[in-house]
Scaffold this active site. Sequence first.
Site, PDB file in Angstrom:
ATOM      1  N   CYS A   1       0.821  -1.213   0.000  1.00  0.00           N
ATOM      2  CA  CYS A   1       0.000   0.000   0.000  1.00  0.00           C
ATOM      3  C   CYS A   1       0.858   1.267   0.000  1.00  0.00           C
ATOM      4  O   CYS A   1       0.353   2.350  -0.300  1.00  0.00           O
ATOM      5  CB  CYS A   1      -0.945   0.005   1.201  1.00  0.00           C
ATOM      6  SG  CYS A   1      -0.110  -0.049   2.791  1.00  0.00           S
TER       7      CYS A   1
ATOM      8  N   GLU B   1       6.815  -2.639  11.859  1.00  0.00           N
ATOM      9  CA  GLU B   1       5.631  -3.442  11.552  1.00  0.00           C
ATOM     10  C   GLU B   1       6.068  -4.717  10.822  1.00  0.00           C
ATOM     11  O   GLU B   1       7.006  -4.717  10.027  1.00  0.00           O
ATOM     12  CB  GLU B   1       4.621  -2.633  10.735  1.00  0.00           C
ATOM     13  CG  GLU B   1       5.100  -2.178   9.365  1.00  0.00           C
ATOM     14  CD  GLU B   1       4.694  -3.139   8.268  1.00  0.00           C
ATOM     15  OE1 GLU B   1       3.896  -4.046   8.535  1.00  0.00           O
ATOM     16  OE2 GLU B   1       5.206  -2.995   7.153  1.00  0.00           O
ATOM     17  N   GLY B   2       5.380  -5.811  11.108  1.00  0.00           N
ATOM     18  CA  GLY B   2       5.809  -7.107  10.606  1.00  0.00           C
ATOM     19  C   GLY B   2       5.093  -7.607   9.375  1.00  0.00           C
ATOM     20  O   GLY B   2       5.487  -8.626   8.803  1.00  0.00           O
TER      21      GLY B   2
ATOM     22  N   GLY C   1     -13.599  -5.855   2.583  1.00  0.00           N
ATOM     23  CA  GLY C   1     -12.461  -6.590   2.040  1.00  0.00           C
ATOM     24  C   GLY C   1     -12.196  -7.817   2.897  1.00  0.00           C
ATOM     25  O   GLY C   1     -12.538  -7.838   4.081  1.00  0.00           O
ATOM     26  N   ALA C   2     -11.572  -8.839   2.296  1.00  0.00           N
ATOM     27  CA  ALA C   2     -11.291 -10.065   3.043  1.00  0.00           C
ATOM     28  C   ALA C   2      -9.878 -10.566   2.779  1.00  0.00           C
ATOM     29  O   ALA C   2      -9.590 -11.741   2.967  1.00  0.00           O
ATOM     30  CB  ALA C   2     -12.311 -11.146   2.684  1.00  0.00           C
ATOM     31  N   GLY C   3      -8.999  -9.660   2.348  1.00  0.00           N
ATOM     32  CA  GLY C   3      -7.607 -10.020   2.116  1.00  0.00           C
ATOM     33  C   GLY C   3      -6.810 -10.027   3.403  1.00  0.00           C
ATOM     34  O   GLY C   3      -7.367  -9.985   4.511  1.00  0.00           O
ATOM     35  N   SER C   4      -5.474 -10.064   3.283  1.00  0.00           N
ATOM     36  CA  SER C   4      -4.610 -10.184   4.463  1.00  0.00           C
ATOM     37  C   SER C   4      -4.733  -8.973   5.385  1.00  0.00           C
ATOM     38  O   SER C   4      -4.814  -9.122   6.609  1.00  0.00           O
ATOM     39  CB  SER C   4      -3.157 -10.368   4.030  1.00  0.00           C
ATOM     40  OG  SER C   4      -2.726  -9.286   3.216  1.00  0.00           O
ATOM     41  N   MET C   5      -4.763  -7.765   4.815  1.00  0.00           N
ATOM     42  CA  MET C   5      -4.867  -6.567   5.647  1.00  0.00           C
ATOM     43  C   MET C   5      -6.240  -6.496   6.326  1.00  0.00           C
ATOM     44  O   MET C   5      -6.339  -6.156   7.507  1.00  0.00           O
ATOM     45  CB  MET C   5      -4.638  -5.319   4.802  1.00  0.00           C
ATOM     46  CG  MET C   5      -4.633  -4.028   5.597  1.00  0.00           C
ATOM     47  SD  MET C   5      -3.130  -3.770   6.569  1.00  0.00           S
ATOM     48  CE  MET C   5      -2.045  -3.106   5.302  1.00  0.00           C
ATOM     49  N   SER C   6      -7.289  -6.814   5.597  1.00  0.00           N
ATOM     50  CA  SER C   6      -8.625  -6.801   6.177  1.00  0.00           C
ATOM     51  C   SER C   6      -8.769  -7.864   7.265  1.00  0.00           C
ATOM     52  O   SER C   6      -9.401  -7.628   8.304  1.00  0.00           O
ATOM     53  CB  SER C   6      -9.676  -7.044   5.084  1.00  0.00           C
ATOM     54  OG  SER C   6      -9.632  -6.026   4.105  1.00  0.00           O
TER      55      SER C   6
END
Length: 451
Positions: free
Chosen positions: A50, A114-115, A192-197
Site C-alpha cells: 500500500c 511493523e511485521g 475486504g477479506a484479504g490479508s490486511m482486512s
Amino acid sequence: MSLLVVGLSHRSAPVSILERASLPADTRTKLLQDTLAAEPATEATVLATCNRIELYADVDKFHAGVAELSTLLAQHSGVGLDELTPYLYVHYEDRAVHHLFSVACGLDSMVVGEGQILGQIKDALALGQELHTAGRLLNDLFQQALRVGKRAHSETGIDRAGQSLVTFGLQQLADGEDVDTWAKGKKALVIGAGSMSSLAAATLARSGVAEIVIANRTLARAERLAQILTEPGGTGVAARAAEMVAVGDELDRADIVVSCTGATGLVLTGDDVAAAVRDHRAPLALLDLAMPRDIDAAAHRVPGVRLVDIESLAEASADAPMAADVDRVRAIVSDEVAAFGAAQRAAHITPTVVALRAMAADVVAGEVARLEGRLPGLDEKQRAEITQTVRRVVDKLLHAPTVRVKQLASEPGGAGYADALRTLFDLDPETVAAVSRADLNDADVKNRGRV
C-alpha cells in the site's frame, strides 16, 4: 550480472502519486513478463504494497537497466515517465541488498517495526517463482530477506518500536484514548477479506468490539473470515458476512469502518458517508488502508466523521521516535548484507572451480589410459594404486589455490578472480556456463519448495 532496484515509496513520493501508480495483481504479472522480455534484465520480481512499488532485477548494464526499469514502471502504472521520474529511487548491488533487508525488518515502513511486510516480501518471491521470472539471485536475495526480517523480530525489540498499520490507524482514530476502551462495545464493518482486512478484523475483535461485519465482493471469502473469527479457539466476537451491495445498509449501523480492497475506484463516496451519518447515533470512524483509496477524501468534511487514510497515517508517523532497538536491527542488517555479498561472490567462482577440477579429472583419466597402453602388463591392484597416486598429486596441487581463490573471491572486489582462473588454466567458457546452468536449475527446484 548485478542486482538493481527501481521504485517509489511513501518516503519518496506523495500519496497521490503512489495511489495512481498502484499495481493490481494482473498488472504485476504483465510487468514482470515484459521486464524479462526486454533487455538487459535476466530475472525480476516486484514488491507492491500500500505504500511502496519496487521492481527488482538482475541486469548486466546499470544505466540501461535503470532506464528500462523506470520506463516499464511508468508504462504499467499509468503515470507518465516524466512525472514519475522525480519520485523514483535507485539502489544497486550491495545498496540494493541493504535496502531490501531494511524493508524486511520494518525499518523503511511507514510504522517502524511493523511485521506485515514479511508476508508481502514472501508474496513477491512467490509471484516471481510462479512466473519463472525469479532466478537464483532473486531467490537467494528474497529468502535471505525473510530470514533477516525474522531474525530482527526475534533478536530485538523492534516490535516495540512500532505496530502494524492497522493498529497504528486505530490509535489515530482513538485520538489519544486507549484503543480497547474506545472500541469496546462498538459495531465494526470491515470491507475486504484479504490479508490486511483479516488483520484488521482480528485486531478489532481483540480490542473488544461487539460485532464485526465482513463485506467482500466474493461472499465465500467473507464467510470464511467470519467463521474464523467466531469458531472455537477464535476471537469469540460476533461476526457475519455481507455482500458488497449491502455495504450501504451496513454502513448505517456501523461505528467503525475499516476498508482495504483491491478496487480501482471508490468503495465509499462522500455522499455515501454523509447519508450514513445523517441519522447516525454516534460519530463514525473510518480507516482507509487501501491504495488507491477506497473512501472518498471528501468524507473528511462530513460532520461527525473521522477519517484516517494512508496520507494522514504518513503524516502522523513522520515524527515517530526511533527506539534503541532500531540501532540493533541496523547492525543486523549491515552484518547480513556483508554475509550475503560474500556468499554471492563465492558462489560466482564455484562453477569455475568445478570446471577446473573436472578438467583435472579428465587429464588424470587421459594419462592413466595412456599409461595402460604403454604398460599393458599392469595388474588391477597396480593400476588402481597408480590411478590413486596421480589423483592425490593433482588434488594436492589444486587444493590450496582453489580454497584460496574462493576466499579471495568472497571479499569485496573479488569478482575478477573467476576470470583470472579461467584465463590461467584456459578453461572452456561453455563448460563453466554448463556448470552454472546446472547449479541454477538445482537452486530453482530447491527454492520453490521453501516458499
